[in-house]
Design an enzyme around this catalytic site. Structure first.
Site, short mmCIF file in Angstrom:
data_model
loop_
_atom_site.label_atom_id
_atom_site.label_comp_id
_atom_site.label_asym_id
_atom_site.label_seq_id
_atom_site.Cartn_x
_atom_site.Cartn_y
_atom_site.Cartn_z
N HIS A 275 0.84 -1.19 0.00
CA HIS A 275 0.00 0.00 0.00
C HIS A 275 0.88 1.25 0.00
O HIS A 275 0.45 2.31 -0.46
CB HIS A 275 -0.92 0.02 1.23
CG HIS A 275 -2.00 -1.02 1.19
ND1 HIS A 275 -1.80 -2.30 1.65
CD2 HIS A 275 -3.28 -0.96 0.74
CE1 HIS A 275 -2.93 -2.98 1.49
NE2 HIS A 275 -3.82 -2.20 0.95
N ASP B 133 -4.40 -6.19 -8.30
CA ASP B 133 -4.72 -5.42 -7.10
C ASP B 133 -4.64 -3.93 -7.43
O ASP B 133 -4.03 -3.53 -8.43
CB ASP B 133 -3.76 -5.79 -5.97
CG ASP B 133 -4.33 -5.52 -4.59
OD1 ASP B 133 -5.42 -4.91 -4.50
OD2 ASP B 133 -3.70 -5.92 -3.60
#
Length: 363
Positions: free
Chosen positions: A188, A260
């Site tokens: 992230h 993702d």
């Protein structure tokens, strides 16, 4: 009639068909409505999008109504982690706790119950199970979220979880291929690097994914992780070596490959949205996720359309991906007759309590 031109390919499978997006707030934005009208593959819904179960159910109904046809609606429900649904949804033991029990029947029952609750609100895709191995005890990614460090155990637990979801009519998503449990960085924020060889992956990290494929997993989500000893140029989610050569051809996966969120720091710090989107599709991705920065959606889609028109993306592969997406959408089961009474019901609460009773307390 066979498709021979970019225009024909884009007419049959529009660019929106290759994306899953998220949005801010608790109401469906106009921009997302427009994408749904133009064949958007899916919408990812997060805790930021609802305040209670009734509001969530209305939102998911609104998404389905706005779509031109069937649409994937995905949520994170791992159980016992920060990537899980809050009460009144049943609060389950974490994957780490379930892995410690090594109870395939228990995991299957949990996933089946999860699926019943997800189906009741109109969600048809669970972004679970996570099959990353918890090899690095300091990993910010796998703590609590992984079934464990043993590849055979994680494979068994993952297959059982997928079986339970399938019994409830909800699609499962094995993540994050090829695994980033032996890294130190949260994707992230930044790009993790795995220094293992292809042989190491074959013997360890890929074992749970092979088990998931054997169990008929519908979707596999890729990891934003660089494997320099295998592909020194592209992270796994943008790597043709990993997605087409390994996952699609060698491991014989026939379902959907999801990239993702391309807005994660691991990708966004190194690639513009359009470049990332084109690269992931060229690598073999079927659906690219852009879920946390709406400003990236338009440039990613525009760059993808140009790449098709200019011949930078294979028309044959574009059609093959579109057909896989359509097959997945056709497999979605209706939840219109489900009752919200199943959410957090006594049966599910009792199952969670029974499992917790068998979990040894941490030292």
């Amino acid at each position: 009639m066979s498709i021979t031109t970019p225009r024909e390919a884009l007419a049959k499978f529009p660019v929106a068909r290759r994306f899953m997006v998220g949005f801010e707030g608790t109401t469906l934005p106009r921009e997302t409505r427009e994408l749904l009208k133009h064949g958007l593959a899916g919408v990812a819904v997060y805790a930021r999008n609802f305040n209670n179960v009734e509001e969530l159910t209305r939102l998911l109904s609104e998404i389905r109504s706005a779509a031109s046809g069937r649409v994937l609606i995905g949520m994170d429900q791992e159980g016992g982690t920060r990537f899980s649904l809050p009460a009144p949804f049943t609060q389950w033991p974490s994957p780490a706790e379930l892995g410690a029990l090594d109870d395939e029947n228990g995991v299957r029952a949990v996933a089946r119950a999860m699926g019943r609750e997800l189906s009741a609100i109109g969600c048809n895709l669970n972004f679970a199970p996570m099959l990353d191995l918890h090899l690095n005890q300091a990993s910010p990614v796998t703590q609590v979220r992984s079934f464990g460090a043993d590849h055979a155990l994680v494979g068994r637990m993952g297959a059982a979880f997928l079986g339970g979801l399938a019994e409830s009519g909800v699609l499962g998503c094995a993540k994050h291929f090829p695994g980033h449990g032996d890294t130190f960085v949260d994707p992230h924020k930044n790009l993790p690097v795995f220094q293992g060889t292809a042989e190491r992956l074959e013997q360890m990290e890929l074992v749970p994914f092979a088990a998931a494929i054997a169990a008929g997993v519908a979707t596999i989500m890729t990891a934003h992780i660089l494997l320099p000893k295998i592909d020194a140029e592209f992270p796994a989610s943008l790597s043709r070596t990993m997605l087409t050569d390994t996952l699609r051809e060698r491991m014989k996966f026939q379902g959907l490959i999801l990239a993702d969120d391309l807005g994660m720091g691991a990708i966004a710090k190194h690639y513009a949205p359009g470049k990332a989107a084109v690269a992931t599709f060229a690598a073999g991705t079927d659906i690219a996720m852009i879920c946390h920065d709406a400003t990236q959606i338009a440039p990613a889609m525009e760059a993808t359309a140009r790449a098709v028109e200019e011949g930078k993306l294979s028309l044959e592969e574009w059609i093959a991906s579109g057909e896989r997406i359509n097959r997945a959408l056709a497999s979605i089961k209706s939840s219109k007759n489900s009752s919200l009474d199943v959410v957090g019901c006594a049966e599910h609460q009792a199952l969670s309590s029974r499992l917790r009773e068998n979990i040894a307390p941490a030292n």
